[in-house]
Design a protein around this motif. Sequence first.
Motif, PDB file in Angstrom:
ATOM      1  N   GLY A 259       0.815  -1.220   0.000  1.00 38.32           N
ATOM      2  CA  GLY A 259       0.000   0.000   0.000  1.00 38.32           C
ATOM      3  C   GLY A 259       0.840   1.257   0.000  1.00 38.32           C
ATOM      4  O   GLY A 259       0.564   2.194   0.750  1.00 38.32           O
ATOM      5  N   ILE A 260       1.849   1.263  -0.822  1.00 39.97           N
ATOM      6  CA  ILE A 260       2.721   2.439  -0.888  1.00 39.97           C
ATOM      7  C   ILE A 260       2.213   3.336  -2.010  1.00 39.97           C
ATOM      8  O   ILE A 260       1.905   2.857  -3.093  1.00 39.97           O
ATOM      9  N   PHE A 261       2.146   4.646  -1.735  1.00 44.51           N
ATOM     10  CA  PHE A 261       1.710   5.642  -2.727  1.00 44.51           C
ATOM     11  C   PHE A 261       2.693   5.663  -3.869  1.00 44.51           C
ATOM     12  O   PHE A 261       3.881   5.575  -3.655  1.00 44.51           O
ATOM     13  N   PRO A 262       2.388   5.834  -5.105  1.00 45.27           N
ATOM     14  CA  PRO A 262       1.051   5.912  -5.697  1.00 45.27           C
ATOM     15  C   PRO A 262       0.621   4.628  -6.393  1.00 45.27           C
ATOM     16  O   PRO A 262      -0.106   4.657  -7.348  1.00 45.27           O
ATOM     17  N   LEU A 263       1.113   3.443  -5.865  1.00 44.12           N
ATOM     18  CA  LEU A 263       0.766   2.204  -6.557  1.00 44.12           C
ATOM     19  C   LEU A 263      -0.693   1.813  -6.271  1.00 44.12           C
ATOM     20  O   LEU A 263      -1.343   2.380  -5.395  1.00 44.12           O
ATOM     21  N   ALA A 264      -1.154   0.796  -6.993  1.00 39.89           N
ATOM     22  CA  ALA A 264      -2.582   0.483  -7.007  1.00 39.89           C
ATOM     23  C   ALA A 264      -3.107   0.154  -5.626  1.00 39.89           C
ATOM     24  O   ALA A 264      -4.188   0.602  -5.235  1.00 39.89           O
ATOM     25  N   GLY A 265      -2.310  -0.635  -4.869  1.00 38.78           N
ATOM     26  CA  GLY A 265      -2.820  -1.093  -3.584  1.00 38.78           C
ATOM     27  C   GLY A 265      -3.112   0.039  -2.627  1.00 38.78           C
ATOM     28  O   GLY A 265      -4.003  -0.054  -1.790  1.00 38.78           O
ATOM     29  N   PHE A 266      -2.354   1.104  -2.752  1.00 35.83           N
ATOM     30  CA  PHE A 266      -2.558   2.239  -1.849  1.00 35.83           C
ATOM     31  C   PHE A 266      -3.976   2.753  -1.991  1.00 35.83           C
ATOM     32  O   PHE A 266      -4.692   2.933  -0.995  1.00 35.83           O
ATOM     33  N   TRP A 267      -4.392   3.004  -3.203  1.00 37.65           N
ATOM     34  CA  TRP A 267      -5.714   3.613  -3.428  1.00 37.65           C
ATOM     35  C   TRP A 267      -6.840   2.702  -2.945  1.00 37.65           C
ATOM     36  O   TRP A 267      -7.757   3.142  -2.239  1.00 37.65           O
ATOM     37  N   SER A 268      -6.765   1.431  -3.319  1.00 39.02           N
ATOM     38  CA  SER A 268      -7.884   0.538  -2.988  1.00 39.02           C
ATOM     39  C   SER A 268      -7.931   0.273  -1.491  1.00 39.02           C
ATOM     40  O   SER A 268      -8.988   0.319  -0.865  1.00 39.02           O
ATOM     41  N   LYS A 269      -6.731   0.019  -0.895  1.00 35.72           N
ATOM     42  CA  LYS A 269      -6.744  -0.285   0.530  1.00 35.72           C
ATOM     43  C   LYS A 269      -7.192   0.922   1.329  1.00 35.72           C
ATOM     44  O   LYS A 269      -7.937   0.814   2.300  1.00 35.72           O
ATOM     45  N   ASP A 270      -6.752   2.084   0.900  1.00 36.22           N
ATOM     46  CA  ASP A 270      -7.135   3.300   1.604  1.00 36.22           C
ATOM     47  C   ASP A 270      -8.619   3.545   1.545  1.00 36.22           C
ATOM     48  O   ASP A 270      -9.215   4.026   2.509  1.00 36.22           O
ATOM     49  N   GLU A 271      -9.210   3.262   0.401  1.00 35.40           N
ATOM     50  CA  GLU A 271     -10.650   3.492   0.303  1.00 35.40           C
ATOM     51  C   GLU A 271     -11.378   2.605   1.307  1.00 35.40           C
ATOM     52  O   GLU A 271     -12.324   3.030   1.967  1.00 35.40           O
ATOM     53  N   ILE A 272     -10.916   1.346   1.412  1.00 35.25           N
ATOM     54  CA  ILE A 272     -11.546   0.434   2.376  1.00 35.25           C
ATOM     55  C   ILE A 272     -11.389   0.993   3.785  1.00 35.25           C
ATOM     56  O   ILE A 272     -12.344   1.040   4.574  1.00 35.25           O
ATOM     57  N   LEU A 273     -10.176   1.410   4.110  1.00 27.98           N
ATOM     58  CA  LEU A 273      -9.942   1.894   5.477  1.00 27.98           C
ATOM     59  C   LEU A 273     -10.778   3.135   5.763  1.00 27.98           C
ATOM     60  O   LEU A 273     -11.322   3.301   6.855  1.00 27.98           O
ATOM     61  N   ALA A 274     -10.895   3.998   4.750  1.00 22.89           N
ATOM     62  CA  ALA A 274     -11.679   5.218   4.956  1.00 22.89           C
ATOM     63  C   ALA A 274     -13.138   4.880   5.227  1.00 22.89           C
ATOM     64  O   ALA A 274     -13.759   5.422   6.140  1.00 22.89           O
ATOM     65  N   GLU A 275     -13.676   3.983   4.456  1.00 23.72           N
ATOM     66  CA  GLU A 275     -15.060   3.584   4.696  1.00 23.72           C
ATOM     67  C   GLU A 275     -15.201   2.938   6.057  1.00 23.72           C
ATOM     68  O   GLU A 275     -16.173   3.149   6.779  1.00 23.72           O
ATOM     69  N   ALA A 276     -14.196   2.096   6.393  1.00 25.92           N
ATOM     70  CA  ALA A 276     -14.305   1.347   7.653  1.00 25.92           C
ATOM     71  C   ALA A 276     -14.339   2.290   8.847  1.00 25.92           C
ATOM     72  O   ALA A 276     -15.044   2.044   9.831  1.00 25.92           O
ATOM     73  N   LEU A 277     -13.580   3.359   8.760  1.00 27.30           N
ATOM     74  CA  LEU A 277     -13.537   4.275   9.892  1.00 27.30           C
ATOM     75  C   LEU A 277     -14.924   4.791  10.223  1.00 27.30           C
ATOM     76  O   LEU A 277     -15.269   4.988  11.391  1.00 27.30           O
ATOM     77  N   HIS A 278     -15.712   5.032   9.160  1.00 30.42           N
ATOM     78  CA  HIS A 278     -17.056   5.554   9.402  1.00 30.42           C
ATOM     79  C   HIS A 278     -18.079   4.467   9.649  1.00 30.42           C
ATOM     80  O   HIS A 278     -19.024   4.655  10.391  1.00 30.42           O
ATOM     81  N   LEU A 279     -17.920   3.343   9.013  1.00 37.54           N
ATOM     82  CA  LEU A 279     -18.969   2.336   9.093  1.00 37.54           C
ATOM     83  C   LEU A 279     -18.785   1.385  10.265  1.00 37.54           C
ATOM     84  O   LEU A 279     -19.751   0.929  10.852  1.00 37.54           O
ATOM     85  N   ASN A 280     -17.518   1.050  10.575  1.00 41.57           N
ATOM     86  CA  ASN A 280     -17.326  -0.014  11.561  1.00 41.57           C
ATOM     87  C   ASN A 280     -15.919   0.143  12.164  1.00 41.57           C
ATOM     88  O   ASN A 280     -14.962  -0.473  11.703  1.00 41.57           O
ATOM     89  N   PRO A 281     -15.805   0.957  13.178  1.00 44.19           N
ATOM     90  CA  PRO A 281     -14.469   1.312  13.680  1.00 44.19           C
ATOM     91  C   PRO A 281     -13.657   0.112  14.138  1.00 44.19           C
ATOM     92  O   PRO A 281     -12.441   0.074  13.938  1.00 44.19           O
ATOM     93  N   LEU A 282     -14.285  -0.877  14.738  1.00 41.89           N
ATOM     94  CA  LEU A 282     -13.539  -2.057  15.186  1.00 41.89           C
ATOM     95  C   LEU A 282     -12.812  -2.689  14.019  1.00 41.89           C
ATOM     96  O   LEU A 282     -11.618  -3.007  14.075  1.00 41.89           O
ATOM     97  N   VAL A 283     -13.579  -2.844  12.920  1.00 39.57           N
ATOM     98  CA  VAL A 283     -12.981  -3.460  11.745  1.00 39.57           C
ATOM     99  C   VAL A 283     -11.864  -2.574  11.212  1.00 39.57           C
ATOM    100  O   VAL A 283     -10.838  -3.059  10.725  1.00 39.57           O
ATOM    101  N   TYR A 284     -12.035  -1.248  11.330  1.00 42.33           N
ATOM    102  CA  TYR A 284     -10.970  -0.337  10.876  1.00 42.33           C
ATOM    103  C   TYR A 284      -9.663  -0.660  11.568  1.00 42.33           C
ATOM    104  O   TYR A 284      -8.619  -0.765  10.932  1.00 42.33           O
ATOM    105  N   TRP A 285      -9.726  -0.863  12.912  1.00 39.36           N
ATOM    106  CA  TRP A 285      -8.493  -1.114  13.640  1.00 39.36           C
ATOM    107  C   TRP A 285      -7.894  -2.452  13.273  1.00 39.36           C
ATOM    108  O   TRP A 285      -6.683  -2.580  13.084  1.00 39.36           O
ATOM    109  N   LEU A 286      -8.765  -3.457  13.119  1.00 38.47           N
ATOM    110  CA  LEU A 286      -8.272  -4.773  12.712  1.00 38.47           C
ATOM    111  C   LEU A 286      -7.542  -4.676  11.377  1.00 38.47           C
ATOM    112  O   LEU A 286      -6.445  -5.230  11.187  1.00 38.47           O
TER     113      LEU A 286
END
Lengths: 717, 100, 175
Positions: free
Chosen positions: A432-459
């Motif tokens: 997940g290093i910028f600006p490769l593909a994994g960075f963008w996709s993983k970050d989007e998941i983490l961003a959503e997780a922070l709002h939708l399900n914080p426990l899962v965000y930390w995991l």
Amino acid sequence: MFLSEVASVGGYFYLVPLVVFFPVAGLLINLIFGGKFSEKLIGWVACVAPGLSFVLAVLLGISLVGHPEGVTVPFVDWIKLGELELPWAFRVDTLSVTMMLVVSGVGTLIHIYAVGYMHEDVRHNGDPSRYRRFFVFFNLFIAMMMILVSADNYLMLFVGWEGVGLCSYLLIGFWYDKGKDGIGNAVAGKKAFITNRIGDFGFLIAAFLMFWYFKSFNFDVIVAKAPEVAAAAPGVILAMTLFMLLGVTGKSAQLPLFVWLPDAMAGPTPVSALIHAATMVTAGVYLVARSYSLYVLVPQAQNWVAIVGGVTALFAATIAVGQFDIKKVLAYSTISQLGFMVAAVGMGAFVAGMFHLVTHAFFKALLFLSAGSVIQGLERGHHAVEHDPLLRKRLKSEHHFDPQDMRNMGGLRNRMKTTFWVYLIGALALAGIFPLAGFWSKDEILAEALHLNPLVYWLLTIAAFFTAFYMGRQIIMVFFGEPKSEPSAQAQESPAVMTTPLVVLAGLSLVGGFMNLPFIHTFTHWLEHTIHLEEVEAAAEATPSYVVGGLNLIVAGISLGLALIAIAIAYYFYTRRAADLQKVPANKRPDDPLRGVLGPAFSVLEHKYWVDEIYWAVIVNPYVAISRFLAEKVDWAFWHDFFHEKIIVGGYNGLVWLLSKPIDTSFIDGIANGLGQGVQELAAAMRKIQSGFVRNYALSVFIGVVVIIGYLVLQLR
Amino acid sequence: MLPVYYYVALSAILFIIGTLGVLIRRNAIVVFMSVELMLNAANLVFVAFARYYQAMEGQIFVFFVMTVAAAEVAVGLALIVAIFRTKQSINVDQINTLKG
Amino acid sequence: MTIQYILFFSLALIAVASAVGMLISRNAIYAALYLVLNFATVAVFFLLLQAPFIAIAQVSVYAGAIMVLFLFVIMLLGAEQVGPQQAIRWQRPVAAVLGVILLAELGYILLSQTGVLPGTSTEIAEAFGSPAAVGVNLFTAYLLPFEVTSVLLLVAIVGSIVLTRFGRTNGEEGK
């Protein structure tokens, strides 16, 4: 066929059945005529088939641009049974075309790679005739996966689901006579199939519930009717989604059914790349995305899915830290990343999950293929060493050389340059290093997780940390430092047929992330046509402030920082510490610098928390014992020997004896024979009337006359 | 004329004697003669009743009976001669090969 | 009337006696002769019963032709060649018993039916029973039986010749 109607819609929709039939044609040609083909021709046929499917998928994508809500293309009638009407129809919408593009695109690249890989493999492992079988199965897999993603109802999806499971089994056990005790690979294939079956059981129960309540399997019908069924019978949707989760854990290797994936590494590397990284294992994610209309109605199920995904992600990431086999590291990494995807679609972040699915397909396939290249490089080196008398003497020991063990590698950066660079790109993308593909996709998941399900965000965040760490560890162990074995020192680069797909995939890993940049969200808008996000938004209003657009800088920063720290730690351990450890004598030197730090914890990780052993002890052995008991004691001893033999057969025989001896033989025969005897005696007696004397006959006539006249006389009275 | 019963009674007696002859005698020719006696008894009754009813039919019938009896005797005696040739005996008891 | 009774009973006595005589005589010739006597007696009865034509036919056909034939055959085959042994011992007693029974039955019938048939007049036409009367009936009402009987006689002739002819040759070429 109603393709003519579809053709009126415009575009290339009516060609969609070919997306399945191109690989089928490929496999049939290879199957029937392959015996007479040369290796090159078999490879060509096998690569052209998915290639054509890819071209067709591109055309379909272009057609969808003008017709974005998607088209259902009916093909043939399959089942028509009372209320149930299941035609085989192809669903062409943005979600399925995305999957088609990934499967056929990445699949074609892997096919091309496999042409080179299998060419070398069948020479190292013997038996060149297996080349053809490999590509037949490979094309079969593509066909089945296409059926899965192009289905327009759950049952057709299940056909593809089962089909890919079958191909997985066939390909894992491809070298069926090799492995532990000569059957290890076959056992691994069996394990994959059986574990998948448990998941399939869940899927089937969900499908039956679906039919019972919706009276149909069709996606559109279910999307439309979901709210009213939920209102009528609320527990049913929950049951459906949870059973589907069971299927997802089986196919996408989540807790608790993930145990088959590491064993599946017994198959050839292209198989691991295609099936167990890029496509088959993502079928579970696809299933959840398809069923979004059901999941948004049951937040408890969503929570479960997300938790399962998150825990799996962390669990598998920690195991990957302790693995020494290059493919096993990648296998656990796959399980972990699948956990990311499952958590994403579970939470309701369907687009993020699908985005990660696509990018993960790129860099995980790249990593696996490159790992295969490394392994073959080592095998070539081993081959060279064996045949060179000088070098032979420098071989460390005579025991079996494992070309997949990272402890035998090292310093390959100089000897296998192309492989090194592409592997590095893939690893950085995964971390997940910028600006490769994994960075963008993983970050989007983490961003959503922070709002939708914080426990899962930390995991997931902690899992991301470990991800970066073990990838760093792997890169350093394999490519940097000194070669730790002679074959490693003599390793050779792979031929162009193998490295070219690697380069293509590396390019995709570099730019793939730009598919769904924040603020632009091309992919989101593309998928919106199928996954109607307004519904998702409406359902997610219960959870606070769900934000579609925007780059959450905090989340991005935290994840990037953690990744860089992890890589730094890995660098420290495996470069500095490893160098220090070289000073310790060889017999006391630990094989991994982490052992000194973590101690017994490292052993736990290395033995993957003894999950397999626990399963054997708790589930498999008791089950075998019970079935053995039932078979031997209950079925054979009691049911067969006692009940069947003694009671039924004995009783029957006794009854037959009773009927035959006293009744039939003595009594009935007595009557019959007696009757005949009696008749004979009567006849003998009666025969005396025929005396032969005419006078006697005359006398009888006279007697008759007397009697008749007497009768008449009496009448006179 | 006398009441017809007398003639019927006489005829009956002759008839019974004839029957006894058929049953008792072993000489085939004598048996045959007994049969003729029986026929004759029947003829007597016919004629008696012809006289009683003053109808000629009775006498006509007797005429035919006589004719038939004559024919029958001719054939029957020829048979007996033929049998005699084979068996050298006219004992009816010896013609018993149809014994059961 | 009385004469008629005496006549009847005496003739009846002769008839029965000759019949019994035929029955019991050992010698076949004697039996035949007894029978001839019987036939003659019956012929006289026919006369009494106003059947002159039949009476003469009886004498000429029965006593004259048939009994003569009998006598010829008896003499041809040899008289009484039957052994004294009885093959069936119980035949005679049974026959006797049955004869008695039948006689009893007939007697019963006759005695119980005495008044059924009334007596008939002694007046009768002169031409009753004459050859003319018989001839008229034969050639008009009973013509068919007459013709059939002639065929019957033909058959009897042929039959008796056939039977005796092949018996004589017995395997040799017959004449």
